[in-house]
Structure formats: C-alpha cells, structure tokens
Design a protein around this motif. Structure first.
Motif, PDB file in Angstrom:
ATOM      1  N   SER A 104     -23.429   1.237  -8.142  1.00 12.25           N
ATOM      2  CA  SER A 104     -23.198   2.401  -7.271  1.00 12.25           C
ATOM      3  C   SER A 104     -22.784   3.640  -8.047  1.00 12.25           C
ATOM      4  CB  SER A 104     -22.122   2.089  -6.227  1.00 12.25           C
ATOM      5  OG  SER A 104     -22.502   0.992  -5.442  1.00 12.25           O
ATOM      6  N   TYR A 108     -24.838   6.982  -7.573  1.00 12.99           N
ATOM      7  CA  TYR A 108     -24.116   8.089  -6.927  1.00 12.99           C
ATOM      8  C   TYR A 108     -23.697   9.161  -7.939  1.00 12.99           C
ATOM      9  CZ  TYR A 108     -23.704   4.736  -3.025  1.00 12.99           C
ATOM     10  OH  TYR A 108     -23.949   3.842  -2.018  1.00 12.99           O
ATOM     11  N   VAL A 110     -25.093  12.066  -9.168  1.00 12.90           N
ATOM     12  CA  VAL A 110     -26.263  12.785  -8.661  1.00 12.90           C
ATOM     13  C   VAL A 110     -26.996  13.556  -9.757  1.00 12.90           C
ATOM     14  CG1 VAL A 110     -27.140  14.224  -6.776  1.00 12.90           C
ATOM     15  CG2 VAL A 110     -25.039  12.936  -6.441  1.00 12.90           C
ATOM     16  N   GLU A 136     -31.094   2.857   4.439  1.00 12.42           N
ATOM     17  CA  GLU A 136     -29.722   3.065   4.004  1.00 12.42           C
ATOM     18  C   GLU A 136     -29.237   1.883   3.191  1.00 12.42           C
ATOM     19  OE1 GLU A 136     -27.359   3.661   7.547  1.00 12.42           O
ATOM     20  OE2 GLU A 136     -28.048   1.833   8.454  1.00 12.42           O
ATOM     21  N   THR A 137     -28.357   2.067   2.168  1.00  8.85           N
ATOM     22  CA  THR A 137     -27.577   3.231   1.874  1.00  8.85           C
ATOM     23  C   THR A 137     -27.713   3.670   0.426  1.00  8.85           C
ATOM     24  OG1 THR A 137     -25.944   2.659   3.559  1.00  8.85           O
ATOM     25  CG2 THR A 137     -25.190   4.106   1.825  1.00  8.85           C
ATOM     26  N   LYS A 138     -27.813   2.720  -0.481  1.00  8.61           N
ATOM     27  CA  LYS A 138     -27.600   3.081  -1.893  1.00  8.61           C
ATOM     28  C   LYS A 138     -28.693   3.947  -2.494  1.00  8.61           C
ATOM     29  CE  LYS A 138     -26.616  -0.178  -4.871  1.00  8.61           C
ATOM     30  NZ  LYS A 138     -25.966  -1.342  -5.484  1.00  8.61           N
ATOM     31  N   ILE A 140     -30.123   6.465  -0.973  1.00  6.26           N
ATOM     32  CA  ILE A 140     -30.232   7.768  -0.289  1.00  6.26           C
ATOM     33  C   ILE A 140     -30.100   8.968  -1.235  1.00  6.26           C
ATOM     34  CG2 ILE A 140     -29.309   9.268   1.527  1.00  6.26           C
ATOM     35  CD1 ILE A 140     -28.600   6.778   3.146  1.00  6.26           C
ATOM     36  N   PRO A 141     -29.103   8.991  -2.141  1.00  6.91           N
ATOM     37  CA  PRO A 141     -29.046  10.168  -3.028  1.00  6.91           C
ATOM     38  C   PRO A 141     -30.334  10.356  -3.845  1.00  6.91           C
ATOM     39  CG  PRO A 141     -26.955   9.013  -3.068  1.00  6.91           C
ATOM     40  CD  PRO A 141     -27.914   8.131  -2.309  1.00  6.91           C
ATOM     41  N   SER A 144     -33.125  11.446  -1.461  1.00  4.63           N
ATOM     42  CA  SER A 144     -32.794  12.800  -1.026  1.00  4.63           C
ATOM     43  C   SER A 144     -33.227  13.807  -2.096  1.00  4.63           C
ATOM     44  CB  SER A 144     -31.282  12.854  -0.785  1.00  4.63           C
ATOM     45  OG  SER A 144     -30.881  14.109  -0.356  1.00  4.63           O
ATOM     46  N   ALA A 147     -37.054  14.027  -2.147  1.00  3.68           N
ATOM     47  CA  ALA A 147     -37.499  14.798  -0.977  1.00  3.68           C
ATOM     48  C   ALA A 147     -37.302  16.292  -1.212  1.00  3.68           C
ATOM     49  CB  ALA A 147     -36.736  14.351   0.269  1.00  3.68           C
ATOM     50  N   LEU A 154     -36.807  14.094   4.532  1.00  3.98           N
ATOM     51  CA  LEU A 154     -36.311  12.757   4.207  1.00  3.98           C
ATOM     52  C   LEU A 154     -36.242  11.951   5.497  1.00  3.98           C
ATOM     53  CD1 LEU A 154     -34.819  10.853   2.138  1.00  3.98           C
ATOM     54  CD2 LEU A 154     -32.708  12.015   2.826  1.00  3.98           C
ATOM     55  N   ILE A 156     -34.506   8.516   6.830  1.00  5.25           N
ATOM     56  CA  ILE A 156     -33.591   7.420   6.501  1.00  5.25           C
ATOM     57  C   ILE A 156     -33.697   6.356   7.584  1.00  5.25           C
ATOM     58  CG2 ILE A 156     -31.206   6.720   6.074  1.00  5.25           C
ATOM     59  CD1 ILE A 156     -30.638   9.498   4.980  1.00  5.25           C
ATOM     60  N   ARG A 158     -32.481   3.112   9.408  1.00 12.15           N
ATOM     61  CA  ARG A 158     -31.146   2.546   9.594  1.00 12.15           C
ATOM     62  C   ARG A 158     -31.220   1.037   9.717  1.00 12.15           C
ATOM     63  NH1 ARG A 158     -27.836   7.322  10.920  1.00 12.15           N
ATOM     64  NH2 ARG A 158     -26.171   5.810  11.104  1.00 12.15           N
TER      65      ARG A 158
END
Lengths: 269, 269
Positions: A104, A108, A110, A136-138, A140-141, A144, A147, A154, A156, A158
C-alpha cells in the motif's frame, strides 16, 4: 512578454490538462500573437519536453485540430522506474505471510504511481478508449492518474452497491486461491453502452478480479481494450484472462527464508 | 541549448514533482550552467507560472535549500472553479431521492478534481502535515491529487480490514441519518505515531465519518491539522466536527420539485 516566459507558460497550460486538445487560436488570443508564432513556440516547447523526458506534444492538423500534451515516458526511463519498483518491493519487511506482500505504501505514493501511470499511458494512448476502469480500492490512485493523463472519466467498480451510486448492475464472480464468490457493482450512470475501457489494477494473481471487471463491463457491451497491472504474480501460470500488460513479475515470496523474487517485465517494449 | 527551451524544461521537471525541493546544483549539473544562471532561469519560470495562473515557485534559502513548485491557485480562478462545481451539481438528473445527489461523475473527473485539489493545496500548503488521509471510496481521487501536489503519502482508511494491509487498528463509529454503527480500519504500517494529517473527503452531512477519521488517527496520536471537503450539506446545522474547509454548500435537494440549491463557499478566502 518575453518569449521564454511565454513558451514556459504555454507548456504549463498544456501539461496541466494532459491529452486535452488546445486549438492554436486559444494561444493567439491569450498572448496576442500570430498562429505562425504559436507554432514556432510549440515546437520549442516540444523540444523542452523531449530534452527533459517529460512527455510529448501531439499535433492534430486541420481546422478542428490543435495540440495536446501526452505525458509519455521513454523506454530508458520506464525501465529505470520498473527497476526502482522491484527494489522497493524487494524488502523482507513487506512479507505478510501466505505469499502476500504489503504494497500500500508504494501504491499510495502518488508521485511514484505517476511514473507507473506514464508507462501505461505510453502503451495505451492510441486506443481511443472512453473510460479507465478499476475496482476499489488499492488500484484507485494508479487508475486515477492514468485517467487524468488520458483525459478520460474514471470508473470505480464497487464491491457493494451504494445508494449514492443510483441504479447499479451487480455480478458475482470467483476469485482468490479458495475461489470464493465475490461481488462487483457498477453504477448505470457511470457508463454508456457500446464503449471501450482501459482496465487498471495494482495486482493480479489468478485473474479472477480482472475477469470480473471484464464481465461487468460486458453487461454494458463495453470492451476492455487493454488491461494494465502494476504487479502480476507468476503463479498460477494459467490466468483467467489472456491479455494484459504488467510492469513487474512477482515470482516468489518465501515466508521462511524471508526472500522475495520480483523482476521488471521488460518484454512490454 | 536555447535558453527558452531550458526554462520550459526546468519548469516541467519541477512541476512534474510538486512540492519536491530541488537543489539548484541539480540544474547546474544537467544544463552545465552556473548557479546565477539557474537562479535567473527560475525567476523567469516563476513569472511564466504567475502569468498563466498555474502555481508558484517557492525558494528555500541556505545550503540545504532549493526551489519547489507548488500548484496553488489564485482566488479569482478558485472562485470560477467553485461556481463551475455548483453549475455541474445543479442538474435535476442527479437527484437520487432522499436528498441524495449522484456526484461520482464529478468526483471521478480527475482533471476537474485537480482544480478542486489546487484550492486545498493553496489553503493547506504551510501546515507541514505528514499525510493526506481519506476513507474509501469516493474521495480517493481528490485525496490522491492533494497528496501528490503536497508530496505527501496518501493514507486510505478502509471500511473493513484487509489481509493485504497487515496488522490493522479498527474503530466503530456512528454515521448517517439513522446513526448506524460503522467500522473503519487503518493499516499500522501506513502511519507513524505523533504525526500530522490533512483529512480530505468528497462529502459531509453530519460529520460522523469525518469524526471517525479523526478518531482513528488519534489512535496513533496523529493530529488532523486540517479537513478539506468538496461538498458540505447545510443540514444538520450542528456537525460532529467543528473545524473544516469546504468548497460548496448543498442547501437543499427537493425531490418533488426537482430543484437543487447549491452555493459556492467564498468565505474560505
């Protein structure tokens, strides 16, 4: 205004809106200069980008044309990023047991994720996709950033439908070493029928989750035109999906000897 | 190399790594120029930024100093972004019933989210925070962009602990109109004791979720030094938290007349 300032300002405006087409007239109006001067300035801006390996300027000719900035990355720099990614992953403190790694902090970070995203952008920029999709979730950054760089919405997906998503479509799929039934849900308002999506995620082992994403997109007749993954485990060798592009291969995590075997995937070039 | 190209290239390198301090010697080495020339070039780059309202260059003096790019936004441009945000929200097609609005398309439009993020960056840049924290899922692209721009690690608090997060700390909290018990979970490896976090989320009604984030951070003795929210509902007037900065106020969503009352919050300036 000094020309050097104008060129830097133009390039900042272009690079702040990656993959957005700017008509040359826009710059004529702002800086009160001719189209010929704008063209010359853009050529110099393009040189500045290639000098610093920060991306490229794409020129679309014709009356509806213009220029856009695409944050591509050179093969040389991309390989450096992949090697750095392996170095960061190759840390016994990450071993969680059961062959799992804690990642993570990297996914994360970025600024680092942006470098990973540039590799996907370089590979996927010409696909004319309509969306970048992830679950989701890991991831996404990362999704993102891709995109943003491709100027695409984007999407996402769920794990559970949420009231704030309005009407949703859900599917069940099998995932994980124990082939557990899992659920995915997508907002009907998020997508249109018959479009194209680039799928991005942080990690793939057997491919169950990615196959789930492909299937839920198929419910809307959306084609997954490309799938980009940061890390792919080399086992199981047989994946549930057959086509993907990944940056590093995780060959082994040995809980007892505390060793990690992870290699950059240079075959993408 | 032509000076105009060099300045644009320097600025691209700086702006690709927001809030990262670059020693001037770095540019001396790349371009084989003196520190005095680098300083002059940086001054011109700073002018290019202010001309195009793309951010600012901050100079830190001294031997450990250097220059960094911060993507701040002018008050004038920020207000335009807030007004545009209201215009996008004020669409009866978004009404989901029960006073809820569909906002995912906006919160996942990363180019627009970047403009929202620049407002938070402008307000929070001097807080010397160590993290940007959010709770999954809808605020992640926004929080991710703020983390990138402030060069801070992103911390994503999960609803359920995941094996891939290693050891976690969980809390229960009350949230929503029905004050339902909900859960939040944070990876122990994601944070260090006694640090500072900026909390970012897409929406707040009563403040239960944000209070939950503050509380789970307190478990690690982490202070929430600022809380930035894209949208805040004006009801209930009494929030569970007392200090936050928000971009637009959602006054009313009328299901029967299909009207939305949303206003930009200019009091942040």
């Amino acid at each position: 205004m000094k020309r050097s300032i104008r060129i830097a300002a133009m390039l900042q405006e272009l690079s702040g809106r990656p993959s957005v087409l700017f008509n040359l007239q826009h710059f004529c109006d702002i800086y009160e200069i001719s189209k010929a001067t704008v063209s010359e300035d853009i050529s110099l801006a393009a040189l500045a980008l290639s000098e610093s390996d920060q991306g490229e300027i794409v020129t679309i000719p014709g009356p509806a044309g213009g220029v856009k900035f695409v944050p591509t990355i050179s093969e040389e720099k991309a390989k450096e990023v992949q090697v750095r990614f392996c170095e960061r992953l190759n840390d016994s403190g990450r071993i969680l047991g059961g062959g799992f790694l804690y990642t993570s902090d990297i996914m994360y970070d970025v600024a680092f994720v942006r470098d990973l995203a540039r590799i996907f952008v370089t590979k996927f920029k010409s696909l004319e996709a309509n969306y970048v999709a992830t679950v989701e979730t890991k991831g996404i950054p990362l999704a993102s950033m891709v995109a943003y760089m491709l100027n695409l919405p984007l999407v996402i997906i769920r794990r559970e439908p949420k009231f704030s998503e309005g009407s949703t479509v859900s599917i069940n799929y099998f995932s994980g070493p124990d082939q557990r039934v899992q659920k995915m849900s997508i907002a009907k308002r998020a997508v249109t029928f018959g479009s194209k999506a680039i799928v991005i995620d942080d990690f793939m082992r057997g491919g169950g989750s990615i196959k789930g994403i492909w299937e839920i997109l198929e419910e809307f007749n959306i084609e997954a035109v490309a799938t980009g993954l940061a890390i792919v485990s080399s086992t199981p060798t047989k994946k549930k999906i057959d086509s993907y592009l990944h940056l590093v291969t995780l060959n082994d995590v040995d809980d007892s000897s505390k060793t990690i075997d992870v290699l950059p995937n240079f075959s993408i070039f």
